[in-house]
Scaffold this active site. Structure first.
Site, PDB file in Angstrom:
ATOM      1  N   GLY A   7       0.888  -1.125  -0.030  1.00  0.00           N
ATOM      2  CA  GLY A   7      -0.104  -0.112  -0.123  1.00  0.00           C
ATOM      3  C   GLY A   7       0.917   1.186  -0.033  1.00  0.00           C
ATOM      4  O   GLY A   7       1.831   1.087   0.414  1.00  0.00           O
ATOM      5  N   GLY A  10       1.321   5.834   4.088  1.00  0.00           N
ATOM      6  CA  GLY A  10       0.131   6.335   5.120  1.00  0.00           C
ATOM      7  C   GLY A  10      -0.924   5.432   4.878  1.00  0.00           C
ATOM      8  O   GLY A  10      -1.980   5.805   5.657  1.00  0.00           O
ATOM      9  N   GLY A  12      -1.398   2.461   6.111  1.00  0.00           N
ATOM     10  CA  GLY A  12      -1.538   1.511   7.203  1.00  0.00           C
ATOM     11  C   GLY A  12      -0.841   0.328   7.484  1.00  0.00           C
ATOM     12  O   GLY A  12      -1.445  -0.646   8.184  1.00  0.00           O
ATOM     13  N   GLU A  31       9.256  -2.911   7.363  1.00  0.00           N
ATOM     14  CA  GLU A  31      10.179  -2.050   6.468  1.00  0.00           C
ATOM     15  C   GLU A  31      10.857  -1.184   7.484  1.00  0.00           C
ATOM     16  O   GLU A  31      10.290  -0.364   8.286  1.00  0.00           O
ATOM     17  CB  GLU A  31       9.295  -1.027   5.709  1.00  0.00           C
ATOM     18  N   TYR A  43      13.429  13.387   0.456  1.00  0.00           N
ATOM     19  CA  TYR A  43      12.315  14.463   0.576  1.00  0.00           C
ATOM     20  C   TYR A  43      12.527  15.520   0.332  1.00  0.00           C
ATOM     21  O   TYR A  43      11.612  16.613   0.255  1.00  0.00           O
ATOM     22  CB  TYR A  43      11.430  13.955   1.660  1.00  0.00           C
ATOM     23  N   GLN A  54      16.356   4.338  -3.824  1.00  0.00           N
ATOM     24  CA  GLN A  54      15.544   3.225  -4.482  1.00  0.00           C
ATOM     25  C   GLN A  54      16.612   2.063  -4.399  1.00  0.00           C
ATOM     26  O   GLN A  54      16.048   0.793  -4.198  1.00  0.00           O
ATOM     27  CB  GLN A  54      15.237   3.413  -5.957  1.00  0.00           C
ATOM     28  N   ASP A  78       6.002  -6.373   5.689  1.00  0.00           N
ATOM     29  CA  ASP A  78       5.424  -4.842   5.608  1.00  0.00           C
ATOM     30  C   ASP A  78       6.055  -4.303   4.429  1.00  0.00           C
ATOM     31  O   ASP A  78       7.502  -3.859   4.444  1.00  0.00           O
ATOM     32  CB  ASP A  78       5.851  -3.992   6.919  1.00  0.00           C
ATOM     33  N   ASP A  84       8.624  -1.602  -4.677  1.00  0.00           N
ATOM     34  CA  ASP A  84      10.075  -0.690  -5.001  1.00  0.00           C
ATOM     35  C   ASP A  84      10.271  -0.535  -6.245  1.00  0.00           C
ATOM     36  O   ASP A  84      10.518   0.517  -6.907  1.00  0.00           O
ATOM     37  CB  ASP A  84      11.060  -1.375  -4.400  1.00  0.00           C
ATOM     38  N   GLU A 145       8.037  13.783   6.492  1.00  0.00           N
ATOM     39  CA  GLU A 145       7.111  13.391   5.550  1.00  0.00           C
ATOM     40  C   GLU A 145       6.316  14.772   5.426  1.00  0.00           C
ATOM     41  O   GLU A 145       5.428  14.561   4.590  1.00  0.00           O
ATOM     42  CB  GLU A 145       6.266  12.297   6.121  1.00  0.00           C
TER      43      GLU A 145
END
Length: 211
Positions: A7, A10, A12, A31, A43, A54, A78, A84, A145
C-alpha cells in the site's frame, strides 16, 4: 507461509502488519525507516537522491525476502520488493525525478533479483484515496514526511492500481498467489474491532478455507 502487506505511504501497512502478526502468531518483518541514510535527503531533493534511495530499498528488501525464506517461519512482511520496482522507482522516472539511465540500471538489477523471488502466498493491498493518505500521514507526525507532495502521492496511487490489476491477471489467475484488497477509506481496522474482524474473516477464508 509468506503474507505481505502492500500500500501507499500512510495507508496503514505497518499497523496492520503488527495487528495480524499478533492475531495469527506470524513473525512480522517490517520496513526499516529508522537509520535510512537517504530518506530525509530524498524528501528534500527527490531528483538528486531518488536513485540512491531506491537502490538502498531494493537491497534491503531483497535481503529481507531471502531472510524470510531462510527462516521458514510463517511471516508477514510490511511492503514488498515489487512495490519498490513497479511503483516507486517507475513513478520517480515518470515524474522526471530519476534519469532514464539510472532507471534502466535499477530495472536491470531488479530483473536479476526477480529470478530468485517467489510471490507471497497472500498479498494484502490497502487501497486509499490521497485524502485518506494525507490524513494518516499527518496523524503519525513524522517530520520528514511533511514535505511529501500531493501529486507524488496521487501518481503513486495510479501506479498501485495499475500494478494490482496486472497482479490479478499474472499472479492470482495463474494460481501463483492470492490477493486481498482492503479499502481503508471505509475500513478503519485500527479503531474498529468490527472492521478488523472483517479482514480476519477474509484472511481465514483465503488461507485456511474457513467461513
Amino acid at each position: 507461509m509468506h503474507i505481505a502487506v502492500a500500500g501507499n505511504i500512510g495507508s496503514g501497512k505497518t499497523t496492520l502488519t503488527g495487528m495480524l502478526a499478533k492475531q495469527f502468531g506470524w513473525e512480522p518483518s517490517y520496513e526499516t525507516v529508522e537509520g535510512n541514510p537517504y530518506l530525509v535527503s530524498f524528501y528534500e531533493d527527490m531528483q538528486r537522491w531518488s536513485f540512491n534511495l531506491q537502490v538502498y530499498f531494493l537491497n534491503k528488501r531483497f535481503r529481507q525476502v531471502l531472510d524470510i525464506r531462510k527462516k521458514k517461519k510463517d511471516t508477514i512482511q510490511d511492503r514488498t520488493i515489487y512495490e519498490d520496482a513497479y511503483i516507486f522507482a517507475a513513478n520517480l522516472h515518470d515524474m522526471g525525478l530519476m534519469a532514464t539511465r539510472d532507471f534502466e540500471n535499477y530495472t536491470s538489477l531488479f530483473e536479476l533479483m526477480q529470478q530468485f523471488l517467489q510471490y507471497p502466498d497472500l498479498l494484502i493491498y490497502l487501497r486509499a484515496d490521497t485524502s485518506t493518505l494525507v490524513a494518516q500521514i499527518a496523524k503519525r507526525g513524522r517530520e520528514y514526511e511533511n514535505t511529501i507532495r500531493l501529486d507524488y502521492l496521487t501518481h503513486l496511487n495510479e501506479k498501485y492500481e495499475k500494478w494490482i490489476a496486472s497482479y490479478e491477471e499474472e499472479v492470482v489467475k495463474a494460481g501463483k498467489g492470492k490477493l486481498l484488497i482492503v479499502d481503508v477509506n471505509t475500513n478503519k481496522f485500527e479503531d474498529s474491532a468490527e472492521d478488523f474482524g472483517e479482514i480476519l474473516n477474509k484472511i481465514n477464508s483465503d488461507l485456511f478455507g474457513l467461513f
